[in-house]
Design a protein around this motif. Structure first.
Motif, PDB file in Angstrom:
ATOM      1  N   PRO A 305      51.007  24.183  44.617  1.00 45.64           N
ATOM      2  CA  PRO A 305      49.860  23.738  45.359  1.00 45.64           C
ATOM      3  C   PRO A 305      49.589  25.170  45.955  1.00 45.64           C
ATOM      4  N   TRP A 306      50.571  26.248  46.570  1.00 47.11           N
ATOM      5  CA  TRP A 306      50.297  27.316  47.310  1.00 47.11           C
ATOM      6  C   TRP A 306      49.268  28.338  46.384  1.00 47.11           C
ATOM      7  N   ALA A 307      49.221  28.167  45.131  1.00 47.98           N
ATOM      8  CA  ALA A 307      48.280  28.920  44.384  1.00 47.98           C
ATOM      9  C   ALA A 307      46.874  28.520  44.328  1.00 47.98           C
ATOM     10  N   ILE A 308      46.577  27.263  44.921  1.00 46.66           N
ATOM     11  CA  ILE A 308      45.262  26.899  44.537  1.00 46.66           C
ATOM     12  C   ILE A 308      44.369  27.170  45.763  1.00 46.66           C
ATOM     13  N   ARG A 309      44.892  27.317  46.987  1.00 43.39           N
ATOM     14  CA  ARG A 309      44.197  27.514  48.341  1.00 43.39           C
ATOM     15  C   ARG A 309      43.279  28.697  48.140  1.00 43.39           C
ATOM     16  N   LEU A 327      44.046  29.243  28.540  1.00 37.95           N
ATOM     17  CA  LEU A 327      44.766  29.643  29.530  1.00 37.95           C
ATOM     18  C   LEU A 327      43.902  29.631  30.951  1.00 37.95           C
ATOM     19  N   VAL A 328      44.327  28.933  31.668  1.00 35.67           N
ATOM     20  CA  VAL A 328      43.931  28.787  33.201  1.00 35.67           C
ATOM     21  C   VAL A 328      44.647  29.488  34.242  1.00 35.67           C
ATOM     22  N   SER A 329      43.744  30.318  34.853  1.00 36.15           N
ATOM     23  CA  SER A 329      44.485  31.166  35.868  1.00 36.15           C
ATOM     24  C   SER A 329      43.673  30.982  37.285  1.00 36.15           C
ATOM     25  N   TRP A 330      44.588  31.343  38.289  1.00 30.93           N
ATOM     26  CA  TRP A 330      44.306  31.494  39.715  1.00 30.93           C
ATOM     27  C   TRP A 330      44.343  32.694  40.330  1.00 30.93           C
ATOM     28  N   ARG A 331      43.569  33.227  40.940  1.00 32.50           N
ATOM     29  CA  ARG A 331      43.739  34.547  41.547  1.00 32.50           C
ATOM     30  C   ARG A 331      43.060  34.392  42.934  1.00 32.50           C
ATOM     31  N   ARG A 332      43.445  35.021  43.822  1.00 35.14           N
ATOM     32  CA  ARG A 332      42.793  35.171  45.141  1.00 35.14           C
ATOM     33  C   ARG A 332      42.244  36.485  45.622  1.00 35.14           C
ATOM     34  N   HIS A 333      41.256  36.496  46.259  1.00 37.48           N
ATOM     35  CA  HIS A 333      40.770  38.102  46.655  1.00 37.48           C
ATOM     36  C   HIS A 333      40.362  38.148  48.111  1.00 37.48           C
ATOM     37  N   LEU A 338      41.944  42.242  44.943  1.00 33.53           N
ATOM     38  CA  LEU A 338      42.800  41.037  44.412  1.00 33.53           C
ATOM     39  C   LEU A 338      44.216  41.280  44.945  1.00 33.53           C
ATOM     40  N   MET A 339      44.525  39.914  45.348  1.00 31.21           N
ATOM     41  CA  MET A 339      45.967  39.781  46.178  1.00 31.21           C
ATOM     42  C   MET A 339      46.992  39.808  45.178  1.00 31.21           C
ATOM     43  N   PRO A 340      48.155  40.016  45.469  1.00 25.47           N
ATOM     44  CA  PRO A 340      49.289  40.020  44.343  1.00 25.47           C
ATOM     45  C   PRO A 340      49.722  38.628  43.998  1.00 25.47           C
ATOM     46  N   MET A 341      49.134  37.385  44.610  1.00 24.88           N
ATOM     47  CA  MET A 341      49.473  36.121  44.103  1.00 24.88           C
ATOM     48  C   MET A 341      48.967  35.788  42.723  1.00 24.88           C
ATOM     49  N   ASP A 363      49.188  36.932  51.185  1.00 20.69           N
ATOM     50  CA  ASP A 363      48.149  37.909  51.314  1.00 20.69           C
ATOM     51  C   ASP A 363      48.462  39.104  52.068  1.00 20.69           C
ATOM     52  N   VAL A 364      48.079  40.294  51.566  1.00 20.70           N
ATOM     53  CA  VAL A 364      48.543  41.587  52.264  1.00 20.70           C
ATOM     54  C   VAL A 364      47.243  41.964  52.957  1.00 20.70           C
ATOM     55  N   SER A 365      47.519  43.042  53.935  1.00 24.30           N
ATOM     56  CA  SER A 365      46.593  43.734  54.691  1.00 24.30           C
ATOM     57  C   SER A 365      46.342  45.411  53.916  1.00 24.30           C
ATOM     58  N   VAL A 366      45.475  45.776  53.628  1.00 21.47           N
ATOM     59  CA  VAL A 366      45.554  47.172  52.867  1.00 21.47           C
ATOM     60  C   VAL A 366      44.316  47.909  53.814  1.00 21.47           C
TER      61      VAL A 366
END
Length: 440
Positions: A305-309, A327-333, A338-341, A363-366
């Motif tokens: 569930p942590w990947a969906i938010r 292939l179903v992919s989840w990415r967070r920006h 693009l975050m490392p998750m 998520d990280v700060s850049v």
């Protein structure tokens, strides 16, 4: 080492056997009038010669000039098949040495000295194509120790009138010092030690590694699969690597020591029936991308569930006309970076999870992005002169040391090769260039 010698070397095997046999007969005949134990002496000498031939016979290659690997993980060879074979190979040397001398220490010392001479020769003469490695010295010496110990116990409790060999202390000391000086001189002048934390690419996993991969399997598939053989593939210069576990229908692996990345491949069974992980509530037949998405979402909600938010979901077919599913992919920006998750789930046409790839990361700060896409394209093109086609991939967060920064991932295509260039989105510096040859 044994496999490297015997595999495809029939001529060597026959030649070495003949040499050892002739040497055995020669020592046996020559020692009949000089000792009361000629057979044991001939066997001892033949065992040392056979070991020398196995380890010093040229393989026709080269291991690099004057280099010897110093493995800081002393017990590593005893967890590998190669280390155990090396140990068994030297056991007869120690065993026969005690039967000849009726003394433990000289027999063990001869085996250890022989191993030291062999490894030193391998390191100083790279032309023979054999690798100098302290792991071999440890396993060889241990084999000599065990063989000598077993023979010593037999001799100790056996009623026999055979007296121990008389060993002159001064002569033995001079021999030891001379050999040590010679080996030391060779190491100083001809061998460059290279320390590593481990030398085996793959070995048996430790208890905490087994527990970590078992936890990952439960997280991904509950109790549906039993974990089989678990191995650890290590990096030669660090404690990091990959823990791999076999499953009845495929494998699972995690990164170590972080343990925050899971990769799974659930292969088809021998019967031809689908062997992927069944998703509860999924349709018996997945006919299109929307059904695949629904199935993947149900699976992700239950297991990751942590990947969906706040993530963006993408769907792509796998194989010709999605023959292997989707292939179903989840990415967070965050601020277009693009975050490392990540979470990738492949759903086959039976509604099963067939492939899985995850990375659980916050998520990280850049630093602020100062280089836009067009500027990054120009910088990448300048970094690879002579190439024309330039394509921007993602603006992604990349870790360097303990810090994170955003980079543009750009592919520069040339006539015969392509180069992946990373441009720092804050400073414009070229972070990395990775060249690939284009297929003919």
């Amino acid at each position: 080492m044994l496999e490297a010698v015997f595999k495809g070397h029939t001529a060597f095997t026959l030649t070495a056997t003949a040499i050892c046999l002739v040497f055995f007969i020669a020592v046996l005949l020559a020692s009949k009038k000089r000792t009361d134990r000629p057979l044991s002496l001939a066997l001892w000498c033949a065992s040392m010669l056979s070991v020398s031939l196995l380890t010093l016979w040229t393989t026709g290659g080269s291991q690099g000039a004057g280099r010897c690997v110093v493995n800081l993980k002393l017990l590593e060879p005893f967890g590998t098949e190669q280390g155990i074979l090396n140990c068994l190979m030297f056991a007869p040397v120690g065993f026969m040495g005690v039967l000849v001398t009726r003394r433990f220490l000289p027999a063990f010392a001869c085996g250890m000295a022989l191993s030291a001479v062999i490894e030193t020769t391998q390191g100083a003469l790279p032309a023979i194509g054999r690798a100098c490695d302290t792991s071999d010295f440890v396993s060889n010496s241990t084999g000599s120790l065990l063989g000598a110990l077993i023979a010593f116990l037999i001799v100790r409790f056996q009623k026999s009138d055979v007296p121990p060999w008389r060993i002159r202390g001064l002569g033995a000391a001079i021999a030891c010092v001379t050999l040590s000086v010679i080996l030391g001189a060779v190491w100083v002048t001809s061998i460059q030690p290279h320390s590593v934390k481990a030398t085996e690419a793959v070995g048996a996993a430790a208890g905490d590694q087994r527990n970590a991969v078992a936890k990952a399997v439960r997280e991904a598939f509950g109790n549906h699969y039993a974990v089989g053989n678990v191995q650890f593939s290590s990096s030669p210069d660090s404690d990091s690597g990959t823990v791999m576990a076999s499953l009845p229908v495929g494998f699972v692996q995690i990164n170590w020591p972080e343990g925050n990345e899971i990769t799974a491949s659930l292969d088809m069974s021998n019967s031809g029936k689908p062997s992927g992980f069944p998703v509860p509530g999924a349709p018996a037949q997945v006919a299109n991308s929307m059904q695949a998405k629904q199935t993947a979402v149900m699976y992700a909600e239950a297991h990751f569930p942590w990947a969906i938010r706040d993530s963006k979901i993408e769907i792509s077919p796998v194989g010709d006309k999605a023959a292997l599913g989707w292939l179903v992919s989840w990415r967070r920006h965050r601020d277009a970076v693009l975050m490392p998750m990540r979470l990738d789930v492949q759903i086959d046409r039976k509604g099963h999870v067939s492939q899985l790839s995850t990375r659980k990361a916050s998520d990280v700060s850049v630093p602020p992005t100062r280089i836009n896409k067009q500027k990054a394209l120009k910088l990448a093109k300048s970094a690879v002169p002579g190439c024309q086609k330039v394509e921007v991939g993602e603006l992604l967060a990349v870790q360097k040391g303990s810090n994170w920064h955003a980079v543009w991932r750009i592919m520069v295509t040339c006539e015969r090769s392509s180069v992946i260039v990373h441009i720092n989105a804050s400073s414009g510096a070229v972070e990395m260039k990775e060249k690939h040859q284009n297929p003919a």
